[in-house]
Write an enzyme that holds these catalytic residues in place. Structure first.
Site, PDB file in Angstrom:
ATOM      1  N   LYS A 140     -72.912 -19.218  -2.139  1.00  0.00           N
ATOM      2  CA  LYS A 140     -73.879 -20.325  -2.118  1.00  0.00           C
ATOM      3  C   LYS A 140     -74.561 -20.398  -0.759  1.00  0.00           C
ATOM      4  CE  LYS A 140     -71.477 -22.990  -5.625  1.00  0.00           C
ATOM      5  NZ  LYS A 140     -70.382 -23.895  -5.948  1.00  0.00           N
TER       6      LYS A 140
ATOM      7  N   GLN B 262     -66.953 -28.578  -3.407  1.00  0.00           N
ATOM      8  CA  GLN B 262     -66.457 -27.515  -4.277  1.00  0.00           C
ATOM      9  C   GLN B 262     -65.191 -27.980  -5.013  1.00  0.00           C
ATOM     10  OE1 GLN B 262     -68.007 -24.412  -4.744  1.00  0.00           O
ATOM     11  NE2 GLN B 262     -66.486 -24.192  -6.357  1.00  0.00           N
TER      12      GLN B 262
ATOM     13  N   ASP C 124     -74.880 -31.241  -7.828  1.00  0.00           N
ATOM     14  CA  ASP C 124     -74.064 -30.741  -8.939  1.00  0.00           C
ATOM     15  C   ASP C 124     -74.293 -31.582 -10.201  1.00  0.00           C
ATOM     16  OD1 ASP C 124     -72.589 -28.438  -8.772  1.00  0.00           O
ATOM     17  OD2 ASP C 124     -70.882 -29.367  -7.748  1.00  0.00           O
TER      18      ASP C 124
END
Ligand code: NAD
Length: 297
Positions: A54, A98, A121
């Site tokens: 990422k 994460q 997200d």
């Protein structure tokens, strides 16, 4: 194989190119550089790989990338303090924590501490509610990537019968919601579904997000249907070593489907591309600028 291959790797490259173009324009016309902060708690090896990837791709499209690597014993209070700092940092437009988090940390609490406008997200309860009511929201990256590929292949999805196998908050449920918002007739199948084969056989679009290697055989697929395989499973090869497979049996499904995504090289590459897309979208919204077309739901 009769199905057309939906090449997620190539598609993701076009999404990244479009993101890079928007980033360049934000810099040159407005002096703004979109920024993404990724928070990793602990040393889960798979998570470390994702976070590295990422960060690399964020820099490649010209955005600012910030990584916070915290130790596995980090307290909830310290993690929430960091999220608060990032919420208040104007150079950061997207925050991603994460998952999974170490067991002592409450994932719901942590995710809901991210400001919804920076929740790239799309897991914050406000974004889930906005998506569920068809309003502008941040959309979870993996289902957004699937939707982009489906729209690209079909144009309009209106009136199509779609079956989503899997009801997770990360993939299955938001995927079903996106397909519903695009006027599909949507069925969500899951581990308690009776006669899954029969349900899947009715579908013009099948999205498999289960986490069971090759569980969908070709004789469940309606001839000509579009198959999107979200699953990523590592299995042993008979000759030794391992390989990645999806949730559908690629060979037999590709023989009947009209179009299909491969694993690897299908949905996977789209997920990070959509994270970058969401960060640009969040940056434009934060600055009251027009959002890029084609990068959101
Ligand atoms: P999950 O474990 O949270 O959910 C799996 C779902 O499958 C559950 O809702 C369950 O009801 C359903 N299920 C389990 N067994 C079933 C059965 N026998 N029949 C029908 N349904 C069944 O998983 P998830 O996070 O949604 O991920 C699903 C898969 O997608 C995994 O392989 C994961 O690695 C992969 N994934 C890929 C990406 C990507 O970027 N490509 C992103 C997220 C997840």
């Amino acid at each position: 194989m009769t199905a057309q291959l939906i090449d997620g790797k190539a598609f993701a490259a076009t999404v990244r190119a479009s993101v890079a173009e928007h980033v360049a324009r934000l810099k040159s016309d407005h002096g703004i550089t979109p920024g993404l902060a990724v928070v990793l708690v602990g040393e889960d090896p798979a998570s470390q790989v994702y976070v590295r990837s990422k960060g690399k791709q964020t820099l490649e499209v010209g955005m600012k990338s910030v990584e916070h690597k915290l130790d596995a014993e980090t307290s909830e209070a310290d993690l929430l303090r960091l999220i608060d700092q990032l919420n208040n940092d104007d150079s950061i437009h997207g925050i991603l924590v994460q998952l999974p988090l170490p067991k002592h940390l409450n994932e719901d609490l942590v995710i809901n501490a991210i400001h919804p406008s920076k929740d790239v997200d799309g897991f914050h309860i406000s974004n889930v509610g906005l998506l569920g009511t068809g309003q502008k929201s941040m959309v979870p990256c993996t289902p957004l990537g699937c939707l982009m590929m489906l729209r690209d292949y079909h144009g309009s999805l209106s009136g199509m019968d779609a079956v989503v196998i899997g009801r997770s908050n990360i993939v299955g449920k938001p995927m079903a919601q996106l397909l519903l918002n695009d006027s599909c007739t949507v069925t969500i199948a899951h581990s308690r579904t009776r006669d899954l084969a029969d349900v899947v056989r009715r579908a013009d679009i099948v999205v498999a997000a289960v986490g069971r290697p090759q569980m969908v055989p070709g004789d469940w697929i309606k001839p000509g249907a579009t198959v999107i395989d979200v699953g990523i499973n590592r299995i042993d090869k008979p000759e030794g070593g391992t390989r990645l497979v999806g949730d559908v049996d690629f060979e037999s499904c590709a023989a009947v489907a009209g179009a299909i995504t491969p694993v690897p090289g299908g949905v996977g590459p789209m997920t990070i591309a959509c994270l970058l897309a969401n960060t640009v979208t969040a940056c434009c919204r934060a600055n009251g600028l027009e959002e890029p077309q084609g990068l959101t739901a």
